[in-house]
Write a protein that holds these residues in place. Structure first.
Motif, PDB file in Angstrom:
ATOM      1  N   CYS A 197       0.845  -1.193   0.000  1.00  0.00           N
ATOM      2  CA  CYS A 197       0.000   0.000   0.000  1.00  0.00           C
ATOM      3  C   CYS A 197       0.884   1.249   0.000  1.00  0.00           C
ATOM      4  O   CYS A 197       1.867   1.306   0.731  1.00  0.00           O
ATOM      5  CB  CYS A 197      -0.901   0.009   1.239  1.00  0.00           C
ATOM      6  SG  CYS A 197      -1.979   1.455   1.273  1.00  0.00           S
ATOM      7  N   LYS A 199      -0.628   4.357   0.391  1.00  0.00           N
ATOM      8  CA  LYS A 199      -1.477   5.455   0.858  1.00  0.00           C
ATOM      9  C   LYS A 199      -0.892   6.119   2.117  1.00  0.00           C
ATOM     10  O   LYS A 199      -1.122   7.300   2.349  1.00  0.00           O
ATOM     11  CB  LYS A 199      -2.891   4.951   1.150  1.00  0.00           C
ATOM     12  CG  LYS A 199      -3.693   4.663  -0.110  1.00  0.00           C
ATOM     13  CD  LYS A 199      -4.095   5.942  -0.819  1.00  0.00           C
ATOM     14  CE  LYS A 199      -4.760   5.692  -2.139  1.00  0.00           C
ATOM     15  NZ  LYS A 199      -3.839   5.186  -3.175  1.00  0.00           N
ATOM     16  N   PHE A 200      -0.216   5.388   2.933  1.00  0.00           N
ATOM     17  CA  PHE A 200       0.392   5.946   4.151  1.00  0.00           C
ATOM     18  C   PHE A 200      -0.593   6.742   4.998  1.00  0.00           C
ATOM     19  O   PHE A 200      -0.296   7.872   5.387  1.00  0.00           O
ATOM     20  CB  PHE A 200       1.618   6.813   3.811  1.00  0.00           C
ATOM     21  CG  PHE A 200       2.809   5.998   3.380  1.00  0.00           C
ATOM     22  CD1 PHE A 200       3.614   5.375   4.313  1.00  0.00           C
ATOM     23  CD2 PHE A 200       3.110   5.851   2.032  1.00  0.00           C
ATOM     24  CE1 PHE A 200       4.707   4.605   3.927  1.00  0.00           C
ATOM     25  CE2 PHE A 200       4.205   5.089   1.627  1.00  0.00           C
ATOM     26  CZ  PHE A 200       4.998   4.467   2.579  1.00  0.00           C
ATOM     27  N   CYS A 201      -1.776   6.184   5.245  1.00  0.00           N
ATOM     28  CA  CYS A 201      -2.670   6.807   6.223  1.00  0.00           C
ATOM     29  C   CYS A 201      -1.853   6.919   7.512  1.00  0.00           C
ATOM     30  O   CYS A 201      -1.105   5.991   7.846  1.00  0.00           O
ATOM     31  CB  CYS A 201      -3.909   5.949   6.441  1.00  0.00           C
ATOM     32  SG  CYS A 201      -4.827   5.706   4.907  1.00  0.00           S
ATOM     33  N   TYR A 203      -2.151   6.643  10.617  1.00  0.00           N
ATOM     34  CA  TYR A 203      -2.287   5.728  11.754  1.00  0.00           C
ATOM     35  C   TYR A 203      -1.821   4.315  11.415  1.00  0.00           C
ATOM     36  O   TYR A 203      -1.748   3.451  12.279  1.00  0.00           O
ATOM     37  CB  TYR A 203      -3.773   5.654  12.194  1.00  0.00           C
ATOM     38  CG  TYR A 203      -4.697   5.368  11.038  1.00  0.00           C
ATOM     39  CD1 TYR A 203      -4.881   4.088  10.547  1.00  0.00           C
ATOM     40  CD2 TYR A 203      -5.359   6.408  10.387  1.00  0.00           C
ATOM     41  CE1 TYR A 203      -5.689   3.830   9.456  1.00  0.00           C
ATOM     42  CE2 TYR A 203      -6.174   6.170   9.285  1.00  0.00           C
ATOM     43  CZ  TYR A 203      -6.331   4.869   8.828  1.00  0.00           C
ATOM     44  OH  TYR A 203      -7.116   4.627   7.734  1.00  0.00           O
ATOM     45  N   CYS A 204      -1.527   4.054  10.146  1.00  0.00           N
ATOM     46  CA  CYS A 204      -1.501   2.655   9.680  1.00  0.00           C
ATOM     47  C   CYS A 204      -0.081   2.126   9.463  1.00  0.00           C
ATOM     48  O   CYS A 204       0.765   2.766   8.845  1.00  0.00           O
ATOM     49  CB  CYS A 204      -2.303   2.554   8.395  1.00  0.00           C
ATOM     50  SG  CYS A 204      -2.446   0.859   7.809  1.00  0.00           S
ATOM     51  N   VAL A 206       0.554  -0.753   7.829  1.00  0.00           N
ATOM     52  CA  VAL A 206       0.602  -1.649   6.656  1.00  0.00           C
ATOM     53  C   VAL A 206       1.605  -1.221   5.566  1.00  0.00           C
ATOM     54  O   VAL A 206       2.339  -2.059   5.046  1.00  0.00           O
ATOM     55  CB  VAL A 206      -0.823  -1.849   6.080  1.00  0.00           C
ATOM     56  CG1 VAL A 206      -0.792  -2.565   4.740  1.00  0.00           C
ATOM     57  CG2 VAL A 206      -1.669  -2.638   7.070  1.00  0.00           C
ATOM     58  N   PRO A 207       1.684   0.072   5.194  1.00  0.00           N
ATOM     59  CA  PRO A 207       2.643   0.429   4.142  1.00  0.00           C
ATOM     60  C   PRO A 207       4.092   0.095   4.510  1.00  0.00           C
ATOM     61  O   PRO A 207       4.937  -0.067   3.632  1.00  0.00           O
ATOM     62  CB  PRO A 207       2.458   1.945   3.998  1.00  0.00           C
ATOM     63  CG  PRO A 207       1.062   2.189   4.470  1.00  0.00           C
ATOM     64  CD  PRO A 207       0.864   1.223   5.600  1.00  0.00           C
ATOM     65  N   GLN A 241      -4.730  -4.383  -0.545  1.00  0.00           N
ATOM     66  CA  GLN A 241      -4.960  -3.390   0.514  1.00  0.00           C
ATOM     67  C   GLN A 241      -5.777  -2.243  -0.055  1.00  0.00           C
ATOM     68  O   GLN A 241      -6.498  -1.561   0.650  1.00  0.00           O
ATOM     69  CB  GLN A 241      -3.640  -2.840   1.066  1.00  0.00           C
ATOM     70  CG  GLN A 241      -2.720  -3.886   1.647  1.00  0.00           C
ATOM     71  CD  GLN A 241      -3.321  -4.598   2.826  1.00  0.00           C
ATOM     72  OE1 GLN A 241      -4.215  -4.071   3.489  1.00  0.00           O
ATOM     73  NE2 GLN A 241      -2.841  -5.786   3.112  1.00  0.00           N
ATOM     74  N   HIS A 277     -10.171   1.919  -1.372  1.00  0.00           N
ATOM     75  CA  HIS A 277      -9.962   3.256  -0.799  1.00  0.00           C
ATOM     76  C   HIS A 277     -10.847   4.229  -1.578  1.00  0.00           C
ATOM     77  O   HIS A 277     -10.797   4.248  -2.808  1.00  0.00           O
ATOM     78  CB  HIS A 277      -8.491   3.645  -0.941  1.00  0.00           C
ATOM     79  CG  HIS A 277      -8.144   4.879  -0.171  1.00  0.00           C
ATOM     80  ND1 HIS A 277      -8.680   6.112  -0.470  1.00  0.00           N
ATOM     81  CD2 HIS A 277      -7.339   5.075   0.892  1.00  0.00           C
ATOM     82  CE1 HIS A 277      -8.206   7.011   0.385  1.00  0.00           C
ATOM     83  NE2 HIS A 277      -7.384   6.395   1.225  1.00  0.00           N
ATOM     84  N   ARG A 316      -6.310  10.794   4.770  1.00  0.00           N
ATOM     85  CA  ARG A 316      -7.206   9.951   3.974  1.00  0.00           C
ATOM     86  C   ARG A 316      -7.484  10.498   2.567  1.00  0.00           C
ATOM     87  O   ARG A 316      -8.089   9.821   1.747  1.00  0.00           O
ATOM     88  CB  ARG A 316      -8.530   9.742   4.721  1.00  0.00           C
ATOM     89  CG  ARG A 316      -8.399   8.831   5.916  1.00  0.00           C
ATOM     90  CD  ARG A 316      -8.062   7.412   5.509  1.00  0.00           C
ATOM     91  NE  ARG A 316      -9.187   6.717   4.894  1.00  0.00           N
ATOM     92  CZ  ARG A 316      -9.112   5.491   4.411  1.00  0.00           C
ATOM     93  NH1 ARG A 316      -7.966   4.830   4.450  1.00  0.00           N
ATOM     94  NH2 ARG A 316     -10.155   4.925   3.865  1.00  0.00           N
TER      95      ARG A 316
END
Ligand code: 5AD
Ligand code: SF4
Length: 479
Positions: A197, A199-201, A203-204, A206-207, A241, A277, A316
């Motif tokens: 992913c 997106k690099f939100c 809080y996340c 995952v990336p 993702q 997303h 977001r």
């Protein structure tokens, strides 16, 4: 025990997005033959936490293991290889892993050949890996989400050297086509369309744990789907993702709408996809979903918050207004569409008014399903550095209030289903009543009904007689 470190994770490298990903299909696997002679009918135990990406990774690992003669067991004490496939998305997922390893570590004393491995997203974080290595000296193999293709050589090395092996390389990522997978289900399958992913939100994690957003080749995805159809599969879920970003990193001139359309045309009875997303969700995709009856009218569209300040702080890339406009377009073009979502409560410094905006968006959209989470700081993410003035007690209260709002709408929707008949893909028998079976409607509602074994994996018509918040009671009609 000596430790052989092949590589360890690095958050900066994990966040790098410069290189484009390479796709390759290993023709052979290092040390496969050697491990095969060693294993000879031994058993493996695997436990997966977290999202569908982890579940799909488990299937790939099982495919590899069964190919060299390992047999699966659900009793860890029988196994010579134990793999705990971890999730890092929230702290409570990590706590469960610490508990499970605590319960398993004594098995190393009983069996000197035992390989006790931890893989998945948790070990991709340097501080967590350090803590695990210090706390659980019994664990003798750590490998990351990018090392699955090296499973044979890693297990073989631990077995033969008796050293602890650590192989976790943080890299933008490659697409490795590993076959065959050993699927957990014979009529429903996940098919990865992309990994990682970008997106690099804020809080996340995952990336960082799963690396760069990278798509599989169009033809590779289609080939896997065709094989599933040839083997009688009834449902395919295209997985990523952020599936909407499919194809952006390839120069094949294809996007996710093209891919969905091509898979729908192959003729799979049910096609699903997750996760979307909102930022990348195109009108072209909405049109394709509307056009093909075998694409399920169900979209998982995480909103996370209904407040613009919080959405911005989360990174977001959409506003409340643009999210609502997207939902409006979806509902106008796709009759009967069911929507589900993810919501985070208690992002740092979220005020009562800001939280109220989440309640009002929930009341406006009236989701058919939702996953709700209390914000959990993830070390290394930007949000974790924000000093937070909201107490856990306030967050918990907000969480309960949100669930009440969501349930009110889910219950109301469930009631509208009573008396109507739905197509249900039958999953299996109830644990407590051998006559009761269950399955999911096209809109992803869980339905219980009297059935028999021959129905498993088939689509049957079920008339709904009774509604509960999260499931329905019904009866099979027309045989
Ligand atoms: N805290 C709480 N929830 C989170 N999610 C992701 N990261 C966090 C976090 N740090 C939730 C998001 C995402 C879902 C898979 O998990 O809602 O959509
Ligand atoms: Fe995490 Fe955001 Fe990527 Fe989803 S889109 S995996 S929430 S960074």
């Amino acid at each position: 025990m000596k430790t052989k470190i092949i590589n360890t994770p690095d958050m900066l490298k994990a966040a790098s997005r410069k290189k484009s990903a390479t796709v390759f299909m290993p023709a052979t696997f290092d040390k496969k033959d050697q491990l095969e002679t060693l294993v000879k009918g031994e058993k493996y135990y695997i436990h997966t936490y977290g999202c569908q990406a982890n579940v799909r990774d488990e299937e790939t690992m099982r495919g590899l293991l069964e190919d060299v003669g390992y047999k699966q067991t659900d009793k860890p004490e029988e196994a010579s290889l134990i793999i705990i496939n971890t999730c890092a998305v929230r702290e409570n997922a990590e706590d469960k892993v610490y508990g499970e390893i605590g319960n398993l570590k004594h098995l190393r004393k009983k069996n000197k050949d035992l390989v006790l491995a931890i893989c998945g997203c948790m070990v991709e974080q340097p501080e967590i890996l350090k803590k695990l290595m210090e706390t659980f000296t019994e664990v003798n193999l750590y490998f990351g989400t990018h090392e699955i293709a090296q499973l044979y050589s890693l297990v073989y090395d631990v077995r033969t050297t008796k050293e602890r092996v650590v192989a976790i390389e943080s890299k933008p990522g490659e697409v490795i086509e590993i076959t065959p997978a050993c699927r957990n289900n014979t009529y429903k399958a996940y098919v990865n369309v992309m990994y990682g992913c970008d997106k690099f939100c804020t809080y996340c994690i995952v990336p960082y744990t799963r690396g760069k957003e990278r798509s599989r080749h169009f033809e590779d995805v289609l080939r896997e789907c065709q094989e599933l159809i040839d083997n009688g599969y009834q449902e395919i879920t295209l997985l990523g993702q952020n599936v909407n970003a499919y194809g952006k990193d390839l120069d094949e001139g294809k996007d996710f709408a093209d891919l969905m359309e091509a898979v729908a045309k192959l003729g799979i009875p049910r096609l699903r996809f997750t996760t979307s997303h909102p930022w990348d969700f195109s009108s072209k995709m909405i049109d394709v979903i509307a056009k093909y009856p075998n694409i399920m009218k169900f979209i998982h569209l995480p909103v996370q918050s209904g407040n613009d300040r919080v959405l911005k702080a989360m990174g977001r890339r959409y506003t409340r207004e643009s999210y609502l406009a997207l939902v409006k377009e979806m509902r106008e073009k796709i009759p009967g569409l069911a929507l589900s979502t993810d919501i985070i409560v208690g992002f740092p410094n979220e005020t009562d008014e800001e939280f109220n905006d989440t309640l009002t968006i929930v009341d406006e959209i009236k989701y058919e399903a939702a996953f709700t989470f209390i914000y959990s700081p993830r070390k290394g993410t930007p949000a974790a550095k924000i000093a937070d003035n909201v107490s856990y007690e306030t967050k918990s209260k907000r969480f309960m209030e949100l669930v009440k709002h969501l349930e009110k709408h889910i219950e109301a929707h469930s009631k509208t289903m009573v008396g109507k008949t739905y197509d249900v893909l039958v999953d299996g028998v109830s644990k407590t009543d051998k006559d009761m079976y269950s399955g999911y409607t096209e809109e992803n509602k869980l339905v219980h009904f009297k059935g028999n074994e021959s129905m498993i994996g088939k689509i049957v018509k079920v008339k709904i007689n009774e509604s509960h918040t999260y499931s329905m009671m019904g009866e099979v009609v027309n045989g």
